[in-house]
Motif scaffolding. Structure first.
Motif, short mmCIF file in Angstrom:
data_model
loop_
_atom_site.label_atom_id
_atom_site.label_comp_id
_atom_site.label_asym_id
_atom_site.label_seq_id
_atom_site.Cartn_x
_atom_site.Cartn_y
_atom_site.Cartn_z
N PHE A 161 -19.17 6.02 -3.16
CA PHE A 161 -18.57 6.28 -4.48
C PHE A 161 -17.10 5.87 -4.57
CE2 PHE A 161 -21.81 9.68 -3.89
CZ PHE A 161 -22.72 9.26 -4.85
N PHE A 162 -16.45 5.59 -3.43
CA PHE A 162 -15.03 5.25 -3.46
C PHE A 162 -14.82 3.89 -2.80
CE2 PHE A 162 -15.29 9.86 -3.41
CZ PHE A 162 -14.46 10.21 -4.47
N LYS A 163 -14.53 2.87 -3.60
CA LYS A 163 -14.40 1.53 -3.05
C LYS A 163 -13.06 1.30 -2.36
CE LYS A 163 -12.83 -0.45 -7.46
NZ LYS A 163 -13.11 -1.47 -8.50
N ASP A 164 -12.04 2.07 -2.73
CA ASP A 164 -10.71 1.86 -2.15
C ASP A 164 -10.31 2.96 -1.17
OD1 ASP A 164 -10.27 -0.48 -3.65
OD2 ASP A 164 -9.70 0.72 -5.40
N PHE A 165 -11.19 3.90 -0.95
CA PHE A 165 -10.88 4.99 -0.03
C PHE A 165 -11.64 4.78 1.27
CE2 PHE A 165 -11.71 9.44 1.49
CZ PHE A 165 -10.41 9.69 1.92
N GLN A 166 -10.94 4.24 2.27
CA GLN A 166 -11.53 3.97 3.57
C GLN A 166 -10.58 4.49 4.66
OE1 GLN A 166 -12.30 -0.26 3.59
NE2 GLN A 166 -14.19 -0.02 2.41
N THR A 353 -25.78 4.40 -4.61
CA THR A 353 -24.34 4.41 -4.38
C THR A 353 -23.76 3.02 -4.20
OG1 THR A 353 -24.50 4.66 -1.96
CG2 THR A 353 -24.54 6.68 -3.28
N ARG A 357 -19.47 2.69 -7.59
CA ARG A 357 -18.20 2.65 -6.85
C ARG A 357 -17.06 2.39 -7.83
NH1 ARG A 357 -19.03 1.98 -1.23
NH2 ARG A 357 -21.23 1.74 -0.72
#
Length: 357
Positions: A161-166, A353, A357
């Motif tokens: 669900f979070f494309k920039d949270f890694q 999912t 994102r």
């Protein structure tokens, strides 16, 4: 193996160009695995019966299970054969990630074999002691974790669900990988309590990761769906597809009423395999959703034990959770099929999912 033997001949026989495609070889692996399992299944069951490798049933569990005593166990050897040989046959032999997963699968399978052997042949009800079992599992998982860390596999964590949270785990990536592999192995082991209960979610999870591995290994799809691009993970589709075929062939004999049980040799190996694939596709967090049945079964045991130690009372009639439903009056086939349905829905939710994102 077939890739290396036949694909180089594509210039003289254009039809052999088909071996370049992951999709073709994945389907081939699944069909081969199913064929091996179905053809060898009766022979394996007969040999297990001759060796008197029968399941021991707990007398404090559901009374309906007592009639299963003596059913051949250690059928996981059939699953392993139906995964390993098709994978070697259809995958590229220079695919390191495939060998890493096979390493985990076989180490955990050997541990499960020893546990089953001690229980059913040596009449040792405890089998391999829990501390030793955890030590072997941890050593195998840590070997993979350390290798990936020092080979610069990347220590970032993909979060659905979070494309920039890694988040970057750094050195903590090593214990995290070990925890995932060992945790999933034991979770599948806890789920293996009813006829066909564990193998159903294993099939749906393996099928889901067949697709996830393919997407991660394809630059176009990975960039479009904004998932980590991992070229080396593409060949894992073949291994996962083989696991689907092997699982279906085992279900042929393990469906209620079961002719054979997988035993720890199967459940520990399959769980380790799934955990390793999740790590190598960087979809470890997503496994909590896709393998939700395994997670809930494990949590039910943890909650039951913790609550009982604190209050001397039980939340569930019996743990893992499937036994609670049995003791609540659900017939065994209904428990099994409903858990399968939940597993399928969770797998579909997990795949969704990729777009959310």
């Amino acid at each position: 193996m077939l890739y290396h033997l036949l694909y180089p001949l594509r210039d003289s026989m254009p039809a052999l160009n088909v071996f370049r495609y992951i999709t073709f070889r994945s389907i081939g692996a699944a069909i081969t695995a199913f064929g091996i399992g179905v053809l060898l299944g009766p022979w394996v069951i007969r040999k297990l019966q001759e060796m008197q490798v029968g399941q021991t049933i707990r007398d404090d569990g559901p009374q309906s299970h007592l009639q299963k005593a003596g059913t051949p166990t250690m059928g996981g050897v059939l699953i392993l054969a139906a995964i390993v040989f098709p994978t070697i046959l259809w995958a590229r032999l220079d695919a390191l990630h495939v060998w890493l997963v096979l390493f985990v699968t076989l180490v955990f399978g050997a541990l499960g074999f020893a546990d089953d052997y001690l229980k059913v042949k040596k009449k040792d009800s405890k089998g391999v002691r829990p501390r030793m079992k955890l030590l072997v599992q941890g050593a195998g998982a840590l070997a993979v974790a350390v290798y990936l860390y020092f080979m610069d596999f990347g220590t970032d964590l993909a979060v659905p669900f979070f494309k920039d949270f890694q988040p970057e785990l750094g050195f903590l990536y090593i214990p995290f990988v070990a925890f995932v592999i060992v945790g999933v192995s034991n979770a599948v082991n806890l789920t293996d309590g009813l006829d066909g209960l564990a193998i159903g979610p294993v099939i749906t999870t393996a099928a889901t990761y067949t697709l996830l591995a393919y997407v991660a290994g394809n630059r176009v799809y990975a960039e479009y769906l904004q998932v980590p691009f991992l070229p080396a993970s593409a060949e894992l589709s073949i291994l996962c597809a083989a696991a689907v075929g092997a699982g279906l062939s085992f279900l042929w004999f393990n469906a209620h009423p079961a002719e054979v049980f997988m035993g720890d040799v199967g459940s520990l190996a399959l769980g380790g395999m799934i955990g390793a694939v999740a790590v190598l596709t960087k979809q470890e967090v997503l496994l909590v959703l896709v393998g939700g049945v395994f997670v809930v079964e494990t949590l039910s045991v943890i909650i039951q034990v913790a609550y009982y130690k604190r209050t001397k009372k039980r939340i569930f009639k019996m743990a893992p959770l499937h036994h609670h439903f049995e003791l609540s009056g659900w017939p065994e086939p209904k428990v099994i099929v409903r858990f399968w349905i939940v597993s399928i829905i969770l797998a579909l939710a997990g795949l969704s999912t990729l777009k959310l994102r």
